[in-house]
Design a protein around this motif. Structure first.
Motif, PDB file in Angstrom:
ATOM      1  N   TYR A 183      28.220  36.757  44.010  1.00 59.25           N
ATOM      2  CA  TYR A 183      28.882  36.040  44.308  1.00 59.25           C
ATOM      3  C   TYR A 183      28.832  34.887  45.092  1.00 59.25           C
ATOM      4  O   TYR A 183      29.886  34.271  45.332  1.00 59.25           O
ATOM      5  N   VAL A 239      29.922  30.999  45.406  1.00 59.44           N
ATOM      6  CA  VAL A 239      31.580  30.431  45.661  1.00 59.44           C
ATOM      7  C   VAL A 239      30.772  28.975  46.869  1.00 59.44           C
ATOM      8  O   VAL A 239      31.261  28.275  47.471  1.00 59.44           O
ATOM      9  N   LYS A 240      29.377  29.152  47.215  1.00 56.52           N
ATOM     10  CA  LYS A 240      29.208  27.972  47.525  1.00 56.52           C
ATOM     11  C   LYS A 240      28.589  27.161  46.156  1.00 56.52           C
ATOM     12  O   LYS A 240      27.621  26.158  47.178  1.00 56.52           O
ATOM     13  N   ARG A 268      32.361  26.305  42.412  1.00 53.66           N
ATOM     14  CA  ARG A 268      32.320  26.716  43.692  1.00 53.66           C
ATOM     15  C   ARG A 268      33.630  27.527  43.741  1.00 53.66           C
ATOM     16  O   ARG A 268      33.921  28.913  43.192  1.00 53.66           O
ATOM     17  N   SER A 269      34.690  28.365  44.640  1.00 56.12           N
ATOM     18  CA  SER A 269      36.230  29.229  44.706  1.00 56.12           C
ATOM     19  C   SER A 269      37.185  28.568  43.583  1.00 56.12           C
ATOM     20  O   SER A 269      37.129  29.917  43.429  1.00 56.12           O
ATOM     21  N   ASP A 311      36.018  32.030  37.097  1.00 60.81           N
ATOM     22  CA  ASP A 311      36.183  31.897  38.576  1.00 60.81           C
ATOM     23  C   ASP A 311      34.570  33.172  39.428  1.00 60.81           C
ATOM     24  O   ASP A 311      34.976  34.110  38.531  1.00 60.81           O
ATOM     25  N   PRO A 312      34.567  32.838  40.313  1.00 58.61           N
ATOM     26  CA  PRO A 312      33.427  33.695  40.928  1.00 58.61           C
ATOM     27  C   PRO A 312      33.929  35.018  41.379  1.00 58.61           C
ATOM     28  O   PRO A 312      32.899  35.831  41.258  1.00 58.61           O
ATOM     29  N   SER A 313      35.183  35.129  41.264  1.00 57.44           N
ATOM     30  CA  SER A 313      35.887  36.312  41.962  1.00 57.44           C
ATOM     31  C   SER A 313      35.708  37.139  40.720  1.00 57.44           C
ATOM     32  O   SER A 313      35.867  38.733  41.173  1.00 57.44           O
TER      33      SER A 313
END
Length: 328
Positions: free
Chosen positions: A124, A128-129, A135-136, A234-236
């Motif tokens: 994760y 996000v980077k 990314r986020s 998304d990364p979440s």
């Protein structure tokens, strides 16, 4: 008919019934069911691991891989086929779980749970980077095609719902057969007594490794369905709260059979939807109260209701009283 497996029969008939009922459902119900179906697959992987005494907080990692499998093959290869997206996510999950499994298969208890959580959170933090994963902000998922057939906008929702239902049916039946196999029955023995299993000639570490890969494939399939339904990844999805939700589903549903996580996932999504609507500021309190009530009054989970119903419907065999010989 008496030789048919009742679980497989229920899965097939249920999938057929949902497919025909979809045009008569409201749009929000269709979407809720799609998200519940997607979440139930990684929860099914958690259930498999729990049967061998292992608690995983890393199913979100494979949920993430499956979702981005669909998004990335379109973004970089221009492929929008749903089947290829699932296969891409499954292949990546097998590779990751195969490598991770060599490291975590030797651990048990809280160490296994924390290691799976740590690996998921590392992914994760990287996602996000990285521009690769958007990314986020994440990546958008296009309207999917199916083996070269692209449905019109009017039929897109119906096609996706039927696809989600039958993907779950295939994975549910495959998992059911896996659990009924000789290797699947080994899982309970591992939880009971690992030393005895080793003395019987089975490698517990090898079994845990394979079990981790199976759970990873289920998690990636769920992630692909979630991304296709929301049309977004998304990364979440790799965050620890996502993995915790899958464990929450298993605790609600129990481990009676493969239908339990699906039932628990639908129950959780429905409860969360209505709790957020009627108690927008206290919906988490409602979830906690329901969870407490289930633990107190139905400790084996809501899925145990299926087992009780099966026993009630099973025909009772008449037992004849033994005839005593007259020895006089």
């Amino acid at each position: 008919m008496r030789h048919l497996d009742p679980t497989i029969l229920v899965v097939v008939l249920g999938a057929a019934a949902l497919s025909f009922a979809q045009p008569h459902m409201p749009g929000w119900v269709v979407y809720l069911l799609q998200i519940a179906i997607a979440a139930s697959l990684p929860a099914l992987g958690c259930m498999i691991l729990l049967r061998s005494g292992l608690l995983s907080f890393g199913q979100g990692l494979y949920y993430f891989i499956g979702a981005y499998g669909v998004a990335l093959v379109h973004a970089h290869l221009g492929i929008s086929d749903a089947f290829l997206g699932i296969l891409a996510g499954a292949a990546a999950s097998i590779l990751v779980a195969g490598l991770v499994g060599f490291f975590i298969a030797r651990y048990r208890g809280i160490f296994f749970a924390m290691l799976t959580l740590a690996i998921s959170m590392v992914v994760y933090g990287m996602a996000v980077k990285m521009d690769l994963f958007g990314r986020s902000d994440g990546l958008n998922v296009p309207r999917l095609s199916y083996l070269g057939f692209t449905p019109s906008r009017a039929w897109a929702q119906t096609s996706l719902f039927v696809f989600c239902v039958w993907v779950w049916a295939v994975f549910g039946i495959a998992t059911h057969l896996y659990l009924r196999s000789r290797f699947g029955k080994l899982l309970t023995a591992i939880e009971d007594n690992e030393t005895r299993v080793e003395y019987l000639g089975w490698s517990v570490r090898h079994a845990v490794h394979i079990n981790t890969i199976v759970a990873a494939v289920l998690g990636s399939a769920g992630g692909a369905l979630a991304a296709a339904s929301a049309r977004y990844a998304d990364p979440s999805l790799a965050y620890w709260t996502t993995s915790g939700e899958f464990v929450f589903i298993v605790l609600i549903a129990g481990q009676a059979n493969v239908l339990a996580p699906l039932f628990g996932s639908v129950f959780l999504e429905t409860l969360r939807t209505y709790a957020a609507a009627f108690f927008p500021d206290e919906w988490q309190l409602v979830l906690g109260a329901v969870m407490l009530a289930i633990i107190l009054f139905l400790p084996k989970g809501l899925g145990h209701l299926f087992a009780l119903a099966g026993r009630a419907l099973r025909p009772r065999r008449a037992t004849a009283a033994p005839i005593e010989e007259d020895r006089t």
